[in-house]
Enzyme design. Structure first.
Site, mmCIF file in Angstrom:
data_model
loop_
_atom_site.group_PDB
_atom_site.id
_atom_site.type_symbol
_atom_site.label_atom_id
_atom_site.label_comp_id
_atom_site.label_asym_id
_atom_site.label_seq_id
_atom_site.Cartn_x
_atom_site.Cartn_y
_atom_site.Cartn_z
ATOM 1 N N TYR A 169 0.842 -1.200 0.000
ATOM 2 C CA TYR A 169 0.000 0.000 0.000
ATOM 3 C C TYR A 169 0.877 1.249 0.000
ATOM 4 C CZ TYR A 169 -4.227 -2.718 1.275
ATOM 5 O OH TYR A 169 -5.292 -3.569 1.296
ATOM 6 N N PHE A 223 2.375 2.193 -3.352
ATOM 7 C CA PHE A 223 1.408 2.699 -4.323
ATOM 8 C C PHE A 223 0.852 4.070 -3.929
ATOM 9 C CE2 PHE A 223 0.823 -1.931 -5.503
ATOM 10 C CZ PHE A 223 1.575 -1.798 -6.649
ATOM 11 N N LYS A 263 -1.551 9.446 -9.690
ATOM 12 C CA LYS A 263 -2.813 8.721 -9.656
ATOM 13 C C LYS A 263 -3.882 9.420 -8.819
ATOM 14 C CE LYS A 263 -3.073 4.671 -7.587
ATOM 15 N NZ LYS A 263 -3.096 3.219 -7.274
ATOM 16 N N TYR A 264 -3.568 9.768 -7.548
ATOM 17 C CA TYR A 264 -4.606 10.295 -6.651
ATOM 18 C C TYR A 264 -5.005 11.723 -7.009
ATOM 19 C CZ TYR A 264 -3.764 5.957 -4.347
ATOM 20 O OH TYR A 264 -3.646 4.620 -4.108
ATOM 21 N N ASP A 295 -16.249 -7.521 2.263
ATOM 22 C CA ASP A 295 -16.046 -7.681 0.824
ATOM 23 C C ASP A 295 -17.227 -7.025 0.115
ATOM 24 O OD1 ASP A 295 -16.080 -8.734 -1.873
ATOM 25 O OD2 ASP A 295 -14.707 -10.299 -1.176
ATOM 26 N N MET A 296 -16.946 -6.148 -0.844
ATOM 27 C CA MET A 296 -18.038 -5.416 -1.498
ATOM 28 C C MET A 296 -19.043 -6.344 -2.167
ATOM 29 S SD MET A 296 -16.125 -3.970 -4.914
ATOM 30 C CE MET A 296 -14.481 -3.806 -4.236
ATOM 31 N N GLU A 312 -10.117 1.486 -7.067
ATOM 32 C CA GLU A 312 -8.842 1.376 -7.803
ATOM 33 C C GLU A 312 -8.437 -0.092 -7.789
ATOM 34 O OE1 GLU A 312 -5.380 3.084 -6.088
ATOM 35 O OE2 GLU A 312 -6.169 3.181 -4.064
ATOM 36 N N GLU A 321 -7.001 -7.784 -12.388
ATOM 37 C CA GLU A 321 -7.157 -8.043 -10.947
ATOM 38 C C GLU A 321 -8.645 -8.154 -10.600
ATOM 39 O OE1 GLU A 321 -4.613 -5.395 -8.695
ATOM 40 O OE2 GLU A 321 -2.828 -6.110 -9.712
#
Lengths: 639, 639
Positions: free
Chosen positions: A303, A306, A312-313, A399-400, A415, A424
């Protein structure tokens, strides 16, 4: 000097007083020398007098140098009169002589041996070298010397025919089965070919660039320099960590050191590396297994890496901001609360981006941070109590795909992309979240597309071969049927990348959602539909404009976050400085030779079955390969 | 009926009363039937209703037949509406339906499943079939159905374009990585292509020939017959042990039995096999390691087989006879005794030939029978006491290379040839015998030349693959770098064989011998010379006149015994009826796809080092292969 410097060698030819010459070369700044092992003037046919019987100076006696000097300072050169032509006996004699020189080089523990190719007729030399490499136990590396350009005046009478020395090299190294101790010594010529021909070499294992003194120009102060075109060529090769070998006569009053000094100057004055290059230093051509963040939980360190991405953000923040402004008219800014769900919140960077975006947009949000990795949720809880204490953030450790959301979402932010976009399993995860979306909900990202381009890289092929040899418990093909995350570096992209698979989110639009719910009423059939709708197949055709060898496919993604705000690792549109993703490399079991003007046709499937997703791929032009990874036998991604 | 018959099947389409229909077909003389597993009229999309939910007659219920009947009498057909075209979801739906049919075929234990190819766009079907074969545990064979010829009228408007269905098949089976349960169902068309196109199929695993009733003509009595061209085509395929499948409508008053009867009639009236075919029956495409008679002693049974050759010893007798007549003028016939040495006498057939030749020539000979195999010498001693009691025969139990001959020879006779001529080391053996030759001595054979031709044969490729898989202790490449003696049968020779290596004996001629002795004075150098002079390298180029796949090289020899008396196993000059040698097959690690009009360039080396001789080989056109058997790592012949 702590900065890395370029290794530079000097060709001494045959030298009677090697010890003094080496000392001279070193004092002039050179790191190694290159010498003939047999005096070309006194060459004696192998049969008449083998090495053991020779007298005098025909070859360098080994006591001239200490073995440590032989093994670090001296590169041998095979006699160029060895041609493997003529009668059966002539050929056999040449073979004997060549064996003798190679054995002599091995006896002296030389690090490398320079072998010149004169033309495409190099099968017998390749056989000799290959056999020698397989049979002997030393570590002698072969430097196969070919010119960058070559004009063949002889065979066509008065019209000169340009021939491709790359083809000589290719024939040689394929006959040697891509042996990893067979490299290129690329002779730079005064005339340079166009960039397409230069690019042919970028995927090759170039060990040394050979510069003849006649290629240098003379500057106003009388010092040797290279033309601008040659300079930029050298910079391309410096990136591949090539050494340099200076050869030819010289007459400068400051001696031969001026060439080494110029090369060192050129090396030190390369353009500085960009952020991406700095970040990826040391990872060049290093194969990594793709992450499986769905099956395995990520580590904190991952983490952390990244989260450092400088691009990216920022892009996410811009996208969320624009979306919030579009969604809530200014007049409702104080009254309307947008429900934002961050799906896969990790250690919170997207939550942070959402909160900042809301502030910038002057809109109110209620934020759910959904994260299945319980360890990361601990960090999220801490952030909620501290950094986000004044914000409306709810941490959900779930978990979504199974979470029972207490309300419907306006915006979901995720993301979940891998190097190849969907690899992924972002599509499957976000499909699982559609249950709790408003009919007009927005997903950031809104869509993503994977890209592929054909690539030539002996380096990557050899890395996969090495991985295959290491893992003896698995079938040979396993390593070749696995895609790798890799900072592809010593490679030649053979054509512009083309789009492969596109996924849009949400998969329904507006009132479609109602239908979708109807279709999934029958749970059994619905599950099947869910699986099938993310299966894909495309056939891609690439035009190839040079003779080359195809070793695999480089995979990228292009992702539209919101409207025209995007992030991309496709070479043509790469988000500058974004380092979170290296490309994904799909290897091929057998390299495929492709001719200039030919086509490469790729078939790739995204397959879904049970709890697994995987890719299968095959080449059907210019020749047909077996299907790679059939049924996911070598590599799958777990749901 | 003890004679072998041809297996003939009948296509029933979708049949509501399968049991009755099968009984009917069997009573009409058929061996199996072919049926649609799903009613084409009632086809239901996979998603709407999976097999388990179907009602009615949409597919054959399994209790219609006993499982033994399903597994021996019924071949399934995949629904032809499954096309893998359209949207992602359409493709996925087709994949589901196809899986369902294959699973159903497996559930019923059907022996085979017919899969139709409609065009070259067969990658997704190949992927499906390949995955199914790898994943499942049953023995279902795939019969990939393609027409012999195909004209594509659609894609080119008014001009019809002839396309090659062989390319469809090739793409399919290479994508399936040459899986050995993927075979061809070749649909014979009314129009036949030329023999070159027919030959494309001779190296393919043809399981069944499909004959539509419309291809038959009607003879004067009103019975179905095939044209002469079709008849000879069928005979070519009968040799590959194909089955036959009759399809299409019929209206003959005697019923469908007339087609089976005609095929059976055609099968029984094939031309009878010749001596070579009779001898080689059962050995077709069966790989044998080449003999190593120098390292290993032959067994009596091996001698026995070879002595039965109806041609070889006749040719030797003729050659010896002519040589004796040439050498001794008639006026000296009674006084001059010719010293004949048989080198490698085995159980005496060449001694017998020499004695008979002397009798025919009316010349006197003194015969030495030199044999290193002590067990065979026992037989020779017995023959000397019995059959040869009145002849001047001396038995010498020794290796010719070390024997101290008591006198010099006029004629040496040997039969040391392998399938590839020099591959049983005849050159090295006869070189060793040159010490005891008169300067004008004759060797029978006087010279021999190996030949090679490029060959396509999935069968042989699969046999080598199987050999490689069996021997797990050896590296994968070993089996592919070993030449095999094999009666190559299910193969397509892609070009006429070309000469490779020639050896003449004696290696000196006349006064040369003196020089030779001088050169070998220094024993050490002389040994080296001896080794080197039998080393060889050639590059051969073959023009290819069809699209094909190269799987290996077929090796032969042509041998001149004396003047124009020769023996040969080169296809163009094969000595009729001589069965002592099958060809030698050099496999390739990876099959190479070759286009019509292309070239195949082969490099082959004969290498000699220490006590070993071996071949290395490589392809350099149309693409480059690695060198096979480098340094003799997989296969050598021991001296």
């Amino acid at each position: 000097m702590s900065k890395k410097r370029v290794s530079c060698g000097l060709d001494l030819g045959f030298d009677g007083d090697l010890k003094a010459s080496i000392e001279g070369a070193c004092s002039e700044g050179y790191d190694f020398v290159c010498v003939d092992l047999v005096d070309p003037k006194q060459r004696t046919p192998f049969l008449k007098c083998s090495a053991g019987h020779r007298t005098g100076d025909a070859s360098e006696p080994d006591f001239m140098l200490r073995s440590q000097e032989w093994s670090t300072l001296v590169v041998g050169k095979m006699s160029q009169w060895i041609s493997f032509s003529g009668s059966d006996l002539d050929k056999a004699t040449d073979e004997g002589s060549a064996h003798e020189e190679l054995n002599f080089a091995a006896y002296l523990s030389l690090p490398a041996m320079l072998v010149h190719l004169q033309n495409e007729d190099c099968a017998s030399l390749a056989k000799l070298v290959y056999t020698h490499l397989l049979r002997s136990h030393h570590n002698l590396t072969m430097w196969v010397c070919v010119p960058l350009t070559h004009t063949d005046g002889e065979c066509n009478g008065n019209t000169e025919k340009s021939v491709s020395p790359w083809r000589w090299w290719n024939k040689f190294r394929v006959l040697c089965n891509y042996h990893n101790r067979v490299g290129v010594a690329l002779q730079i010529t005064a005339d340079l070919p166009d960039q397409a021909e230069i690019a042919q070499w970028l995927g090759e294992p170039i060990k040394v660039v050979v510069l003849h003194t006649s290629v240098f120009l003379c500057n106003r102060k009388g010092y040797p320099v290279l033309s601008r075109a040659h300079q930029s060529l050298m910079v391309q090769f410096f990136k591949l960590n090539c050494q340099v070998l200076i050869t030819g006569n010289y007459s400068h009053h400051d001696g031969v050191r001026v060439y080494q000094q110029y090369i060192a100057h050129l090396y030190e004055n390369q353009p500085p590396p960009d952020q991406y290059e700095i970040f990826s230093k040391g990872y060049e051509d290093y194969l990594q297994s793709p992450l499986q963040p769905l099956m395995d939980n990520l580590e904190s360190a991952t983490y952390e890496v990244f989260e450092k991405d400088p691009v990216k953000y920022v892009k996410y923040r811009e996208a969320i901001c624009e979306c919030l402004i579009d969604r809530v008219p200014e007049r409702d800014a104080d009254t309307t609360v947008t429900v934002v769900m961050v799906l896969g919140a990790g250690r919170g960077p997207l939550v942070r981006a959402a909160l900042q975006a809301a502030q910038n947009a002057k809109r109110k949000i209620k934020c759910y941070a959904v994260e299945k990795n319980a360890s990361a949720s601990v960090t999220l809880q801490l952030l909620k109590r501290t950094e986000w204490a004044n914000d409306d953030v709810t941490i959900v450790s779930s978990d979504m795909r199974v979470w029972n959301a207490p309300e419907l979402a306006d915006i979901i932010i995720s993301e979940l992309l891998g190097s190849f976009g969907d690899n992924e399993l972002s599509p499957e995860c976000l499909d699982g979240a559609e249950r709790f979306l408003k009919t007009d909900a927005i997903s950031i990202p809104s869509s993503y597309t994977s890209y592929l381009s054909p690539a030539s890289s002996q380096k990557l092929f050899n890395e996969v071969t090495a991985a295959s040899a290491l893992d003896r418990d698995k079938p040979k093909e396993t390593a070749f049927e696995t895609p790798y995350v890799v900072r592809i570096h010593n490679y030649n992209e053979l054509a512009t990348a083309k789009p492969v698979f596109t996924f849009k989110h949400p998969s329904f639009s507006g009132k479609d959602k109602e239908e979708n719910v109807i279709n999934t009423e029958n749970l059994n059939e619905g599950t099947k539909l869910h699986q099938l709708r993310n299966a894909r197949h495309v056939e891609l055709s690439f035009d190839i404009s040079s003779d080359t060898v195809l070793h695999g496919l480089a995979g990228y993604f292009y992702c539209s976050l919101y409207k025209d705000i995007c992030i991309s690792i496709v070479p043509e549109s790469h988000s500058p400085g974004m380092f979170s993703w290296f490309p994904l490399f799909f290897p091929l079991l057998n390299p495929i030779q492709v001719n200039n003007g030919g086509k490469v046709i790729v078939n790739i499937w995204r397959c879904c079955l049970g709890q697994k997703v995987w890719y299968e791929w095959a080449i059907t032009e210019p020749c047909i390969s077996p299907i790679h990874n059939p049924g996911g036998r070598s590599y799958t991604i777990g749901l």
